[in-house]
Design a protein around this motif. Structure first.
Motif, PDB file in Angstrom:
ATOM      1  N   GLN A   1       0.848  -1.174   0.000  1.00  0.00           N
ATOM      2  CA  GLN A   1       0.000   0.000   0.000  1.00  0.00           C
ATOM      3  C   GLN A   1       0.889   1.231   0.000  1.00  0.00           C
ATOM      4  N   PRO A   2       0.540   2.250  -0.768  1.00  0.00           N
ATOM      5  CA  PRO A   2       1.342   3.468  -0.777  1.00  0.00           C
ATOM      6  C   PRO A   2       1.402   4.102   0.612  1.00  0.00           C
ATOM      7  N   GLY A   3       2.598   4.507   1.001  1.00  0.00           N
ATOM      8  CA  GLY A   3       2.781   5.184   2.275  1.00  0.00           C
ATOM      9  C   GLY A   3       2.992   4.272   3.464  1.00  0.00           C
ATOM     10  N   VAL A   4       2.919   2.962   3.271  1.00  0.00           N
ATOM     11  CA  VAL A   4       3.112   2.015   4.360  1.00  0.00           C
ATOM     12  C   VAL A   4       4.411   1.265   4.102  1.00  0.00           C
ATOM     13  N   ARG A   5       5.330   1.379   5.062  1.00  0.00           N
ATOM     14  CA  ARG A   5       6.617   0.705   4.909  1.00  0.00           C
ATOM     15  C   ARG A   5       6.705  -0.483   5.852  1.00  0.00           C
ATOM     16  N   GLN A   6       7.391  -1.515   5.393  1.00  0.00           N
ATOM     17  CA  GLN A   6       7.635  -2.673   6.224  1.00  0.00           C
ATOM     18  C   GLN A   6       9.055  -2.590   6.761  1.00  0.00           C
ATOM     19  N   ARG A   7       9.232  -3.022   7.997  1.00  0.00           N
ATOM     20  CA  ARG A   7      10.560  -3.022   8.588  1.00  0.00           C
ATOM     21  C   ARG A   7      11.443  -4.043   7.890  1.00  0.00           C
ATOM     22  N   ALA A   8      12.712  -3.675   7.686  1.00  0.00           N
ATOM     23  CA  ALA A   8      13.672  -4.589   7.101  1.00  0.00           C
ATOM     24  C   ALA A   8      14.092  -5.647   8.117  1.00  0.00           C
ATOM     25  N   SER A   9      14.063  -5.279   9.397  1.00  0.00           N
ATOM     26  CA  SER A   9      14.413  -6.217  10.461  1.00  0.00           C
ATOM     27  C   SER A   9      13.410  -6.055  11.594  1.00  0.00           C
ATOM     28  N   PRO A  10      13.300  -7.050  12.460  1.00  0.00           N
ATOM     29  CA  PRO A  10      12.352  -6.922  13.567  1.00  0.00           C
ATOM     30  C   PRO A  10      12.753  -5.807  14.515  1.00  0.00           C
ATOM     31  N   ASP A  11      11.777  -5.238  15.186  1.00  0.00           N
ATOM     32  CA  ASP A  11      12.022  -4.156  16.131  1.00  0.00           C
ATOM     33  C   ASP A  11      12.755  -4.708  17.353  1.00  0.00           C
ATOM     34  N   PRO A  12      13.920  -4.171  17.680  1.00  0.00           N
ATOM     35  CA  PRO A  12      14.673  -4.699  18.817  1.00  0.00           C
ATOM     36  C   PRO A  12      13.978  -4.465  20.163  1.00  0.00           C
ATOM     37  N   PHE A  13      13.034  -3.541  20.236  1.00  0.00           N
ATOM     38  CA  PHE A  13      12.312  -3.254  21.470  1.00  0.00           C
ATOM     39  C   PHE A  13      11.256  -4.301  21.781  1.00  0.00           C
ATOM     40  N   ASP A  14      10.821  -5.072  20.793  1.00  0.00           N
ATOM     41  CA  ASP A  14       9.747  -6.045  20.991  1.00  0.00           C
ATOM     42  C   ASP A  14      10.023  -7.015  22.133  1.00  0.00           C
ATOM     43  N   GLY A  15      11.265  -7.385  22.338  1.00  0.00           N
ATOM     44  CA  GLY A  15      11.597  -8.316  23.405  1.00  0.00           C
ATOM     45  C   GLY A  15      11.456  -7.729  24.798  1.00  0.00           C
ATOM     46  N   PHE A  16      11.346  -6.416  24.913  1.00  0.00           N
ATOM     47  CA  PHE A  16      11.295  -5.757  26.207  1.00  0.00           C
ATOM     48  C   PHE A  16       9.933  -5.151  26.536  1.00  0.00           C
ATOM     49  N   VAL A  17       8.964  -5.301  25.682  1.00  0.00           N
ATOM     50  CA  VAL A  17       7.655  -4.665  25.866  1.00  0.00           C
ATOM     51  C   VAL A  17       7.001  -5.124  27.162  1.00  0.00           C
ATOM     52  N   ASP A  18       6.982  -6.430  27.421  1.00  0.00           N
ATOM     53  CA  ASP A  18       6.350  -6.942  28.639  1.00  0.00           C
ATOM     54  C   ASP A  18       7.060  -6.412  29.880  1.00  0.00           C
ATOM     55  N   TYR A  19       8.390  -6.402  29.862  1.00  0.00           N
ATOM     56  CA  TYR A  19       9.163  -5.925  31.002  1.00  0.00           C
ATOM     57  C   TYR A  19       8.870  -4.446  31.285  1.00  0.00           C
ATOM     58  N   VAL A  20       8.889  -3.640  30.249  1.00  0.00           N
ATOM     59  CA  VAL A  20       8.651  -2.201  30.408  1.00  0.00           C
ATOM     60  C   VAL A  20       7.223  -1.947  30.884  1.00  0.00           C
ATOM     61  N   ALA A  21       6.261  -2.677  30.345  1.00  0.00           N
ATOM     62  CA  ALA A  21       4.869  -2.518  30.776  1.00  0.00           C
ATOM     63  C   ALA A  21       4.734  -2.852  32.255  1.00  0.00           C
ATOM     64  N   ALA A  22       5.395  -3.922  32.716  1.00  0.00           N
ATOM     65  CA  ALA A  22       5.334  -4.289  34.130  1.00  0.00           C
ATOM     66  C   ALA A  22       5.967  -3.207  35.008  1.00  0.00           C
TER      67      ALA A  22
END
Length: 65
Positions: free
Chosen positions: A36-57
């Motif tokens: 879709q125009p204007g929507v970009r896909q990440r070339a690599s996974p977001d490095p923050f994804d592994g810490f989302v649960d920890y930060v939320a807690a």
């Protein structure tokens, strides 16, 4: 400019690419509905994804962080 309208007018993918200054592969993907125009896909996974649960807690424990 709507590339689907240009295709309905009978323009080739190469012609649409020249007129819109986009790559032919990009135009082909738009027309096929793969992108879709204007929507970009990440070339690599977001490095923050592994810490989302920890930060939320931590934020639940201390919302002033």
């Amino acid at each position: 400019m709507d590339i689907h309208a240009l295709q309905r007018q009978g323009m080739t993918i190469s012609e649409i690419a020249r007129r819109t200054n986009h790559d032919r592969k990009t135009i082909r993907a738009y027309l096929a509905g793969e992108r879709q125009p204007g929507v970009r896909q990440r070339a690599s996974p977001d490095p923050f994804d592994g810490f989302v649960d920890y930060v939320a807690a931590r934020l639940i424990e201390d919302p002033h962080l």
